[in-house]
Enzyme design. Structure first.
Site, mmCIF file in Angstrom:
data_model
loop_
_atom_site.group_PDB
_atom_site.id
_atom_site.type_symbol
_atom_site.label_atom_id
_atom_site.label_comp_id
_atom_site.label_asym_id
_atom_site.label_seq_id
_atom_site.Cartn_x
_atom_site.Cartn_y
_atom_site.Cartn_z
ATOM 1 N N TYR A 1 -2.193 0.435 9.782
ATOM 2 C CA TYR A 1 -2.430 -0.234 8.499
ATOM 3 C C TYR A 1 -1.140 -0.253 7.669
ATOM 4 C CZ TYR A 1 -3.983 -0.929 3.707
ATOM 5 O OH TYR A 1 -4.098 -1.384 2.427
ATOM 6 N N THR B 1 0.811 -1.214 0.000
ATOM 7 C CA THR B 1 0.000 0.000 0.000
ATOM 8 C C THR B 1 0.849 1.270 0.000
ATOM 9 O OG1 THR B 1 -1.520 1.318 1.355
ATOM 10 C CG2 THR B 1 -0.125 -0.208 2.529
#
Ligand code: UDP
Length: 332
Positions: free
Chosen positions: A145, A121
């Protein structure tokens, strides 16, 4: 006759994974899906594709599947993906994203899978020093995250040095849209991502939309993101498979369009493309959001041969709207 080799797709019943399965079938590959169906849907997987309900953290299950289906590559999507959730529930993110990925990688090594494609990501960059951000810039995630995914990149890097496995870690920017042929889309009822929530607002499925932060150091004060069409994103995985099969070295690679849009611009686009005005509420900042994330994408284009075909915000929004209309019609 020996069984043909398969591609194991974890999270193949989810939003991106279900598009991947369609793209693999179209490319003449044989996908097999493992999904715990926590957010994915059985109906998202075509009937001819084996779907095994289970956790990607279940090493015995994954090892058994690798042997049974002669898995030649793993594409590992299964993960939790909501930044503010990761701030509230960090240990759940480390368990699902980091610990389970470790189990997948270990099973791949133990059972001789030569290639691994990982959903990383843009959140690994945190607040990038320069935008567009390229892969050489430092990683400094600002939320659990991003950290949960960066640790997996590190595991892959170390593992590929010690064992005969090559990997591609694709750093996704903001994935959105739906299959242009209407076969797949983002189906989660509780989705939180911007384009999904904005199209739901346009179709009257929500009362309106909140803009989280209008005091960022950006052109209009709202956050800027690089929105990439899910069909182009899954194509990058096919490109990565071809790249790894060709014997090329492991690679970390951004997947984005090198084009940034603010939250307010996205909302305006959804209003224009849908022809519907809806309420927009200006709110406080949300935890964990960087101000601006835009990909430098030269590496994907030159090394993977990636060719974006849907790099147009209007098309992303149109496809997302069409999918949302289908969902609305099927729930009537
Ligand atoms: N956002 C927003 N309203 C929403 C959902 C998202 O203002 O209902 C903002 C969010 O704060 C961020 C951007 O839109 O600045 C993209 O958020 P999203 O959750 O879609 O993806 P992320 O970048 O967090 O992965």
């Amino acid at each position: 006759m020996t069984d043909p080799r398969h591609i194991l797709v974890s999270g193949g019943a989810g939003y991106i994974g279900s598009h991947m399965v369609l793209a693999l079938l179209e490319a003449g590959e044989r996908p097999v899906v493992v999904d715990d169906l926590s957010t994915g849907l059985r109906s998202a997987v075509p009937p001819q594709v084996p779907l095994i309900e289970g956790s990607s953290g279940d090493a015995a299950l994954i090892g058994g599947l690798i042997d049974r289906y002669k898995v030649e590559a793993i594409i590992h999507f299964a993960a939790s993906i909501v930044v503010p959730d990761s701030v509230a529930h960090p240990l759940a993110y480390y368990a699902n994203n980091t610990v389970n990925a470790r189990a997948m990688i270990a099973a791949a090594v133990e059972h001789g899978v030569p290639h691994f494609v990982f959903s990383s990501t843009a959140a690994v960059y945190g607040e990038p020093r320069e935008v567009p951000v390229d892969e050489a810039q430092p990683t400094a995630p600002i939320n659990p995250y991003g950290r949960s995914k960066l640790m997996v990149e590190w595991m892959l890097e170390d593992t590929a040095k010690a064992h005969p496995i090559s990997y591609a870690a694709l750093r996704y920017f903001n994935v959105a849209g739906a299959d242009p042929h209407g076969r797949a889309g983002q189906s989660s009822r509780d989705a939180t991502h911007l384009i999904k929530t904005a199209v739901q607002a346009a179709l009257g499925k929500r009362s309106g939309i909140d803009v989280f932060g209008t005091d960022y150091p950006t052109k209009d004060g709202s956050c800027i993101r690089d929105y990439v069409h899910v069909s182009d994103l899954v194509q990058a995985h096919l490109d990565a498979l071809r790249y790894l099969r060709g014997g090329a070295p492991s690679l970390i690679c951004n997947i984005g369009y090198q084009a940034g849009f603010s939250v307010l611009e996205v909302i305006d686009t959804v209003k224009r493309v849908s022809g519907v005005d809806f309420e927009v509420r200006l709110r406080q900042r949300r935890a964990g959001d960087p101000a601006c994330l835009v990909a430098a994408n030269a590496r994907a284009i030159t090394r993977l041969g990636w060719t974006p075909r849907h790099n147009d915000l209007d098309s992303i929004v149109r496809d997302a709207l069409n999918w949302e209309r289908q969902l609305a019609a099927s729930s009537d």
